[in-house]
Scaffold this motif. Sequence first.
Motif, short mmCIF file in Angstrom:
data_model
loop_
_atom_site.label_atom_id
_atom_site.label_comp_id
_atom_site.label_asym_id
_atom_site.label_seq_id
_atom_site.Cartn_x
_atom_site.Cartn_y
_atom_site.Cartn_z
N TYR A 253 0.82 -1.21 0.00
CA TYR A 253 0.00 0.00 0.00
C TYR A 253 0.85 1.27 0.00
O TYR A 253 0.59 2.21 0.72
N GLY A 254 1.90 1.22 -0.84
CA GLY A 254 2.65 2.45 -1.08
C GLY A 254 3.86 2.66 -0.20
O GLY A 254 4.71 3.48 -0.51
N GLY A 255 3.95 1.93 0.89
CA GLY A 255 5.10 2.10 1.78
C GLY A 255 5.31 3.56 2.14
O GLY A 255 4.37 4.26 2.50
N GLU A 256 6.56 3.97 1.98
CA GLU A 256 6.94 5.33 2.34
C GLU A 256 6.23 6.38 1.49
O GLU A 256 6.02 7.51 1.92
N ASP A 257 5.88 6.00 0.25
CA ASP A 257 5.31 6.99 -0.68
C ASP A 257 3.85 7.27 -0.42
O ASP A 257 3.30 8.24 -0.94
N GLY A 258 3.21 6.43 0.36
CA GLY A 258 1.80 6.64 0.64
C GLY A 258 0.93 6.10 -0.48
O GLY A 258 1.40 5.48 -1.43
N LEU A 259 -0.35 6.38 -0.33
CA LEU A 259 -1.34 5.75 -1.20
C LEU A 259 -2.32 6.84 -1.63
O LEU A 259 -2.84 7.57 -0.79
N SER A 260 -2.57 6.92 -2.95
CA SER A 260 -3.50 7.94 -3.42
C SER A 260 -4.91 7.39 -3.48
O SER A 260 -5.12 6.20 -3.73
N ILE A 261 -5.87 8.28 -3.25
CA ILE A 261 -7.27 7.92 -3.45
C ILE A 261 -7.70 8.65 -4.72
O ILE A 261 -7.75 9.89 -4.74
N ILE A 262 -7.94 7.87 -5.79
CA ILE A 262 -8.09 8.49 -7.12
C ILE A 262 -9.30 9.43 -7.14
O ILE A 262 -9.18 10.58 -7.53
N THR A 263 -10.44 8.91 -6.72
CA THR A 263 -11.60 9.81 -6.60
C THR A 263 -12.12 9.71 -5.17
O THR A 263 -12.11 8.64 -4.57
N ARG A 264 -12.52 10.86 -4.66
CA ARG A 264 -12.98 10.89 -3.27
C ARG A 264 -14.13 9.91 -3.09
O ARG A 264 -15.00 9.79 -3.95
N ASN A 265 -14.11 9.20 -1.97
CA ASN A 265 -15.16 8.23 -1.70
C ASN A 265 -16.52 8.92 -1.60
O ASN A 265 -16.61 10.10 -1.30
#
Lengths: 249, 332
Positions: free
Chosen positions: B155-167
């Motif tokens: 889930y992205g590790g250090e780079d984090g994880l993007s949420i493509i479109t807001r839930n």
Amino acid sequence: MADTVLSIRDLKKTFGALKATDGVSIDLRPGEIHALIGPNGAGKTTLIHQISGSIKPDSGSVHFLGEDVSRLGVAARARRGLGRSFQISSLAPEFSALRNVMLAVQSRQGSSFRFFGPVMADKSLTEPAMAMLERTGLAARAQVPAAALSHGERRQLEIAIALALGSKAFLFDEPMAGMGPEGSKALTAFLDTLRHEAPILLVEHDMDAVFALADRISVLVYGRIIASGTVDEIRNDPEVRRAYLGEAS
Amino acid sequence: MRDGQAMSRETLINILLAAALLALPFVAIAMEEPFYITLATRMAILALAAVGLNIALGLGGLISFGHAAFFGIGGYVAGIFASHAFNMEPMFSAPFEFSGSDQMPVIWLAAMLVSVFVAIPIGAISLRTSGVYFIMITLAFAQMIYYFAISWPAYGGEDGLSIITRNGFPGVNTANPLSFFLLCYGVLAVALLMFWLIQNSRFGAALQAGRQNEQRLAAVGIAPFRIRLVAFAISAAITGLAGALFADLNRFVSPSMLSWHMSGELIVLIILGGTARLFGPVAGAVLFVLFEFALGGITEHWQFFLGLILLGVVLFARGGLIGLVAGKARHG
């Protein structure tokens, strides 16, 4: 065992080389005031702590209402009806006198996991709490934060809390300490009536009060009970006179 | 009565704060500065996170230096659920197949449940200590989770994880900044109501008595540990929920949400606004975001000035902003 409310058997507690409690056995029978006296440092408060559960003894047992409570914590023993007052008043300082007593009423009702319903509007809490404040003469001070009460009033409040718990036995650790002569006299009269509600184990330095109240007296010196008996027996016990009362009386 | 007046003054400032925060995005629209809507949303979400912490720290006196753990967990729940829903790949297939969700109600519930699930063992261990040890143990647990997130490449590790479109939220266009703000504001309002109910309840009485005098609470027959553990779990759930909203606000979640800076920030918010005060976290969050924005625009060392202000509050206004304006807290 049937007619003892509280029965302490052979309690031992050492702190390093110090034998704070050295094989103490003591009983509390229905309707009596059992006074525990002894010079400073004799281990009276340490003993009270072991009975109430805040200090674990090295060995020995505490039976309360026929149940072995030796392994129970402070809260569990209090819920069974062991009410105590502290040598140095121990209250919730920001709470009013009333709220301090309400906490005991709430505990007695076994309802501390209710997340809704404002307590101050709850008559099942405020009314019994107010009644206890009236009994102890604190009704007029109900709304005052505990921190703003006088020394004597805090002692009275501790007793009101123990009453509100519906205690089956009281452990009072120097309830007269720091009270003026008037206050001591009033409290002596009050404790005299209280014994019929539940027996009292009374640690006290005020000898007038002890001799006026006690049915039995136990004398604790260096962690050992050196004598136990009626007021007259203790007054005339040569060992007690030597060890403790010698200069005082 | 004097006390009555102090109470109503606190109520008045609470109403003003609530109204000001609600008005901010509308002012932003009138000024055609949509960025201010994001600012207001940030205030609401940070306030929500701090309302959660205020239950443990304010009411219970439990100085958790690890609440970033729950904030981050909430964020990762939102991110992970969204990414699975977006890619339509199952998160797990037993006992039933579950491919995440891009619906906020599901995410919120999960964020709160996972936070509670993590808070109970952390609390059960930490609450055996007190004082500085409690602070350090909660910090240590949060750091463990932080390093776990960094080293978890899925889930992205250090780079984090993007949420493509807001839930999404049923019946609300969450992509609209104002709608999303109102949603966050509504959640904050519910959390404040919860806090108020708890504060005045039997549970709250026991919790606050335990903060004032643990020995007294035990002596009336209420075991402090259980009360505190439940408070810690409720506290974690609310902060976790805030984390899920924060991830949706930024459409991004990274380990920084789990870092000890975040834990410290939440404590700062509460002290700034007023410890154990109902609107303390709101006042704190509004001030904090304003400083961040106003001072941050002038100097990158804005936290130095924040530090000065915090020093002033601790030295001269123990009750924080609310205490300064409304006077000492009163317990009936």
